[in-house]
Design a protein around this motif. Structure first.
Motif, short mmCIF file in Angstrom:
data_model
loop_
_atom_site.label_atom_id
_atom_site.label_comp_id
_atom_site.label_asym_id
_atom_site.label_seq_id
_atom_site.Cartn_x
_atom_site.Cartn_y
_atom_site.Cartn_z
N ALA A 180 3.97 -4.53 2.05
CA ALA A 180 4.87 -3.39 1.91
C ALA A 180 4.51 -2.58 0.66
O ALA A 180 4.46 -1.35 0.69
CB ALA A 180 6.32 -3.86 1.85
N LYS A 181 4.25 -3.28 -0.43
CA LYS A 181 3.86 -2.60 -1.67
C LYS A 181 2.56 -1.83 -1.48
O LYS A 181 2.42 -0.72 -1.97
CB LYS A 181 3.69 -3.62 -2.80
CG LYS A 181 4.96 -4.20 -3.34
CD LYS A 181 4.63 -5.21 -4.43
CE LYS A 181 5.82 -5.88 -5.01
NZ LYS A 181 5.45 -6.81 -6.10
N ALA A 182 1.62 -2.42 -0.77
CA ALA A 182 0.33 -1.76 -0.55
C ALA A 182 0.50 -0.46 0.22
O ALA A 182 -0.13 0.55 -0.13
CB ALA A 182 -0.62 -2.70 0.18
N VAL A 183 1.34 -0.46 1.25
CA VAL A 183 1.56 0.76 2.02
C VAL A 183 2.16 1.85 1.13
O VAL A 183 1.73 3.00 1.15
CB VAL A 183 2.48 0.49 3.24
CG1 VAL A 183 2.88 1.78 3.92
CG2 VAL A 183 1.78 -0.44 4.22
N LEU A 184 3.14 1.47 0.31
CA LEU A 184 3.75 2.44 -0.60
C LEU A 184 2.76 2.92 -1.65
O LEU A 184 2.73 4.11 -1.99
CB LEU A 184 4.99 1.84 -1.26
CG LEU A 184 6.14 1.47 -0.32
CD1 LEU A 184 7.25 0.76 -1.08
CD2 LEU A 184 6.68 2.70 0.39
N GLU B 295 11.12 -1.55 -5.24
CA GLU B 295 12.08 -0.50 -5.65
C GLU B 295 11.41 0.52 -6.57
O GLU B 295 11.61 1.72 -6.42
CB GLU B 295 13.27 -1.13 -6.36
CG GLU B 295 14.31 -0.10 -6.79
CD GLU B 295 15.51 -0.72 -7.49
OE1 GLU B 295 16.45 0.03 -7.75
OE2 GLU B 295 15.49 -1.93 -7.78
N ARG B 296 10.59 0.05 -7.49
CA ARG B 296 9.92 0.96 -8.43
C ARG B 296 8.97 1.89 -7.69
O ARG B 296 8.88 3.08 -7.99
CB ARG B 296 9.16 0.14 -9.49
CG ARG B 296 8.57 0.98 -10.58
CD ARG B 296 9.71 1.55 -11.45
NE ARG B 296 9.30 2.78 -12.06
CZ ARG B 296 9.69 4.00 -11.68
NH1 ARG B 296 10.52 4.18 -10.70
NH2 ARG B 296 9.27 5.07 -12.31
N VAL C 267 12.22 8.40 1.38
CA VAL C 267 11.94 7.00 1.67
C VAL C 267 13.11 6.46 2.49
O VAL C 267 14.26 6.59 2.08
CB VAL C 267 11.77 6.16 0.38
CG1 VAL C 267 11.55 4.70 0.71
CG2 VAL C 267 10.62 6.72 -0.46
N GLU C 268 12.82 5.90 3.65
CA GLU C 268 13.86 5.37 4.53
C GLU C 268 13.67 3.87 4.70
O GLU C 268 12.55 3.39 4.87
CB GLU C 268 13.79 6.03 5.91
CG GLU C 268 14.08 7.51 5.89
CD GLU C 268 14.01 8.14 7.27
OE1 GLU C 268 14.04 7.39 8.27
OE2 GLU C 268 13.93 9.36 7.33
N ILE C 269 14.78 3.15 4.69
CA ILE C 269 14.78 1.73 4.98
C ILE C 269 15.60 1.54 6.25
O ILE C 269 16.73 2.00 6.33
CB ILE C 269 15.39 0.91 3.82
CG1 ILE C 269 14.58 1.13 2.54
CG2 ILE C 269 15.48 -0.56 4.18
CD1 ILE C 269 15.21 0.55 1.30
N THR D 190 8.37 -4.59 7.45
CA THR D 190 7.32 -3.67 7.85
C THR D 190 7.57 -2.35 7.15
O THR D 190 8.69 -1.88 7.12
CB THR D 190 7.32 -3.43 9.38
OG1 THR D 190 7.19 -4.69 10.02
CG2 THR D 190 6.19 -2.53 9.79
N VAL D 191 6.52 -1.76 6.59
CA VAL D 191 6.63 -0.46 5.95
C VAL D 191 5.63 0.47 6.62
O VAL D 191 4.48 0.10 6.81
CB VAL D 191 6.34 -0.54 4.43
CG1 VAL D 191 6.35 0.84 3.81
CG2 VAL D 191 7.34 -1.45 3.75
#
Length: 106
Positions: free
Chosen positions: A27-31, A74-75, A87-89, A103-104
């Motif tokens: 998830a971090k990688a996608v962001l 979050e950061r 950004v949507e969750i 999943t992101v």
């Protein structure tokens, strides 16, 4: 004759490699990919990106190099918001075939 271990892979290479936090890292990688695309598209230096996002320049450098262990989801989401991104969750029941998970999509 040697036999190969039959290991069925998953959709997540980090899980296959044994990372305990594979879903979070993915998830971090996608962001981070999205954040880096925006930084590049706008031609921002790391110092400029830090000023806009509220991150320190060393943190921006970590994101630019995809060293994401010390940066929270979050950061990364807040950094994207500061760069005028939505950004949507979304939370929904897990499909049986895939089970629960994170999943992101960007």
């Amino acid at each position: 004759m040697r036999t190969k271990d039959s290991h069925k892979g998953t959709d997540n290479v980090l899980t296959d490699l044994g990372f305990d936090d594979a879903e979070e890292l993915s998830a971090k990688a996608v962001l981070a990919v999205k954040l880096n695309e925006i930084i590049e598209k706008r031609g921002l230096s790391q110092t400029q990106a830090a000023g806009i996002t509220g991150m320190t320049q060393p943190k921006v450098s970590q994101v630019r190099q995809y060293k994401l262990q010390n940066i929270s989801l979050e950061r990364l989401m807040q950094a994207l918001v500061s760069l005028d991104q939505q950004v949507e969750i979304v939370v929904r029941p897990a499909r049986r075939a895939h089970g629960a998970g994170i999943t992101v999509a960007a």
